[in-house]
Design a protein around this motif. Sequence first.
Motif, PDB file in Angstrom:
ATOM      1  N   PRO A   1       0.813  -1.223   0.000  1.00  0.00           N
ATOM      2  CA  PRO A   1       0.000   0.000   0.000  1.00  0.00           C
ATOM      3  C   PRO A   1       0.848   1.274   0.000  1.00  0.00           C
ATOM      4  N   PHE A   2       2.091   1.179   0.467  1.00  0.00           N
ATOM      5  CA  PHE A   2       2.941   2.366   0.549  1.00  0.00           C
ATOM      6  C   PHE A   2       3.284   2.917  -0.838  1.00  0.00           C
ATOM      7  N   CYS A   3       3.107   2.089  -1.869  1.00  0.00           N
ATOM      8  CA  CYS A   3       3.304   2.575  -3.244  1.00  0.00           C
ATOM      9  C   CYS A   3       2.504   3.847  -3.491  1.00  0.00           C
ATOM     10  N   ILE A   4       1.295   3.898  -2.935  1.00  0.00           N
ATOM     11  CA  ILE A   4       0.399   5.033  -3.186  1.00  0.00           C
ATOM     12  C   ILE A   4       0.984   6.303  -2.571  1.00  0.00           C
ATOM     13  N   SER A   5       1.575   6.180  -1.382  1.00  0.00           N
ATOM     14  CA  SER A   5       2.251   7.325  -0.754  1.00  0.00           C
ATOM     15  C   SER A   5       3.429   7.798  -1.588  1.00  0.00           C
ATOM     16  N   ILE A   6       4.190   6.845  -2.105  1.00  0.00           N
ATOM     17  CA  ILE A   6       5.362   7.184  -2.920  1.00  0.00           C
ATOM     18  C   ILE A   6       4.939   7.950  -4.170  1.00  0.00           C
ATOM     19  N   VAL A   7       3.953   7.410  -4.885  1.00  0.00           N
ATOM     20  CA  VAL A   7       3.474   8.038  -6.114  1.00  0.00           C
ATOM     21  C   VAL A   7       2.942   9.446  -5.845  1.00  0.00           C
ATOM     22  N   THR A   8       2.145   9.576  -4.801  1.00  0.00           N
ATOM     23  CA  THR A   8       1.554  10.883  -4.483  1.00  0.00           C
ATOM     24  C   THR A   8       2.631  11.888  -4.092  1.00  0.00           C
ATOM     25  N   SER A   9       3.574  11.461  -3.283  1.00  0.00           N
ATOM     26  CA  SER A   9       4.666  12.362  -2.870  1.00  0.00           C
ATOM     27  C   SER A   9       5.461  12.840  -4.077  1.00  0.00           C
ATOM     28  N   LEU A  10       5.800  11.921  -4.987  1.00  0.00           N
ATOM     29  CA  LEU A  10       6.585  12.291  -6.169  1.00  0.00           C
ATOM     30  C   LEU A  10       5.803  13.233  -7.087  1.00  0.00           C
ATOM     31  N   ALA A  11       4.498  13.005  -7.210  1.00  0.00           N
ATOM     32  CA  ALA A  11       3.665  13.884  -8.037  1.00  0.00           C
ATOM     33  C   ALA A  11       3.659  15.306  -7.478  1.00  0.00           C
ATOM     34  N   LEU A  12       3.599  15.420  -6.165  1.00  0.00           N
ATOM     35  CA  LEU A  12       3.602  16.739  -5.536  1.00  0.00           C
ATOM     36  C   LEU A  12       4.968  17.406  -5.658  1.00  0.00           C
ATOM     37  N   LEU A  13       6.019  16.641  -5.474  1.00  0.00           N
ATOM     38  CA  LEU A  13       7.365  17.201  -5.619  1.00  0.00           C
ATOM     39  C   LEU A  13       7.587  17.721  -7.028  1.00  0.00           C
ATOM     40  N   LYS A  14       7.165  16.946  -8.033  1.00  0.00           N
ATOM     41  CA  LYS A  14       7.320  17.356  -9.433  1.00  0.00           C
ATOM     42  C   LYS A  14       6.525  18.636  -9.704  1.00  0.00           C
ATOM     43  N   THR A  15       5.338  18.714  -9.132  1.00  0.00           N
ATOM     44  CA  THR A  15       4.507  19.908  -9.292  1.00  0.00           C
ATOM     45  C   THR A  15       5.173  21.131  -8.678  1.00  0.00           C
ATOM     46  N   LEU A  16       5.669  20.991  -7.468  1.00  0.00           N
ATOM     47  CA  LEU A  16       6.283  22.118  -6.778  1.00  0.00           C
ATOM     48  C   LEU A  16       7.568  22.564  -7.470  1.00  0.00           C
ATOM     49  N   GLN A  17       8.293  21.611  -8.037  1.00  0.00           N
ATOM     50  CA  GLN A  17       9.471  21.978  -8.832  1.00  0.00           C
ATOM     51  C   GLN A  17       9.052  22.781 -10.065  1.00  0.00           C
ATOM     52  N   PHE A  18       7.945  22.386 -10.685  1.00  0.00           N
ATOM     53  CA  PHE A  18       7.425  23.103 -11.853  1.00  0.00           C
ATOM     54  C   PHE A  18       7.128  24.566 -11.509  1.00  0.00           C
TER      55      PHE A  18
ATOM     56  N   GLU B   1      -4.866  26.136 -11.588  1.00  0.00           N
ATOM     57  CA  GLU B   1      -3.671  25.733 -12.331  1.00  0.00           C
ATOM     58  C   GLU B   1      -2.847  24.736 -11.535  1.00  0.00           C
ATOM     59  N   VAL B   2      -2.675  25.020 -10.249  1.00  0.00           N
ATOM     60  CA  VAL B   2      -1.870  24.128  -9.404  1.00  0.00           C
ATOM     61  C   VAL B   2      -2.496  22.740  -9.333  1.00  0.00           C
ATOM     62  N   VAL B   3      -3.799  22.671  -9.125  1.00  0.00           N
ATOM     63  CA  VAL B   3      -4.438  21.356  -8.979  1.00  0.00           C
ATOM     64  C   VAL B   3      -4.384  20.573 -10.288  1.00  0.00           C
ATOM     65  N   HIS B   4      -4.476  21.246 -11.431  1.00  0.00           N
ATOM     66  CA  HIS B   4      -4.396  20.537 -12.708  1.00  0.00           C
ATOM     67  C   HIS B   4      -2.998  19.960 -12.948  1.00  0.00           C
ATOM     68  N   VAL B   5      -1.974  20.679 -12.534  1.00  0.00           N
ATOM     69  CA  VAL B   5      -0.614  20.152 -12.672  1.00  0.00           C
ATOM     70  C   VAL B   5      -0.421  18.942 -11.748  1.00  0.00           C
TER      71      VAL B   5
END
Length: 243
Positions: A71-88, A160-164
């Motif tokens: 189940p921790f896969c979901i945490s990993i994916v979500t964290s990486l998606a947010l990090l990528k967004t914030l870098q953008f 815009e932020v939520v769409h990214v």
Amino acid sequence: MLIIKLNAIDSTNSYLRKLSTVEIVEDYTTVIAKKQTHGRGQMGTVWDSQTSKNLTFSVFKDLSDIYLESPFCISIVTSLALLKTLQFFSISRLSVKWPNDILSGDKKICGILIENVIKQNKINASIIGIGLNVNQTKFENLPKASSLKIISGKVFDLDEVVHVILKNLEYYFLLLEKGQFDVLKNDYEAYLFRKNKPSTFKDEEGLVFSGFIKGVSESGNLQVLLEDDIIKEFDLKTITLLY
């Protein structure tokens, strides 16, 4: 994808969970609230957010056809998606405070609450709650909280932020579907807050001890190097990082 916007709700996670019990919910259906009256964080904590200043939303992710290593896969994916967004959006000094608080420097800017829907002993879907501090600039009695506006000096468009974020969630879940768990886990570990630095922890009995964060196990336990070169694993309920 369907986006539902609400003025106020007790909890977007609760709303989406109830919706999924009465109808078939489309993958990536997203519920966004201007205000949550009972927003929740990890371990029963309360997520406090000024109305219309931040993003408080939940995403329904169909997992019925995805094999999960844990189940921790979901945490990993979500964290990486947010990090990528914030870098953008040019937010710097990003890290993940295990298991899934997103920090800039040592200030928390985002929290994640994941609640899974189990059917026939398998995770059938996940409701991913995200609270991201965007345009709020004052946090009473929360000295370790910050926001995108405080960090960058800019005002952000919430839509815009939520769409990214949603675009990046799709990207990382696609990698997970393709069996890229090891790659995702390595990327997540590279962002771990205080990794390989001397850190102080408190266990469930209140005992304070020192160690070095080395990574996470496949099940999501924190791996800490203790005295005598022993690596011990801790789950969320048994350890707190003091910083």
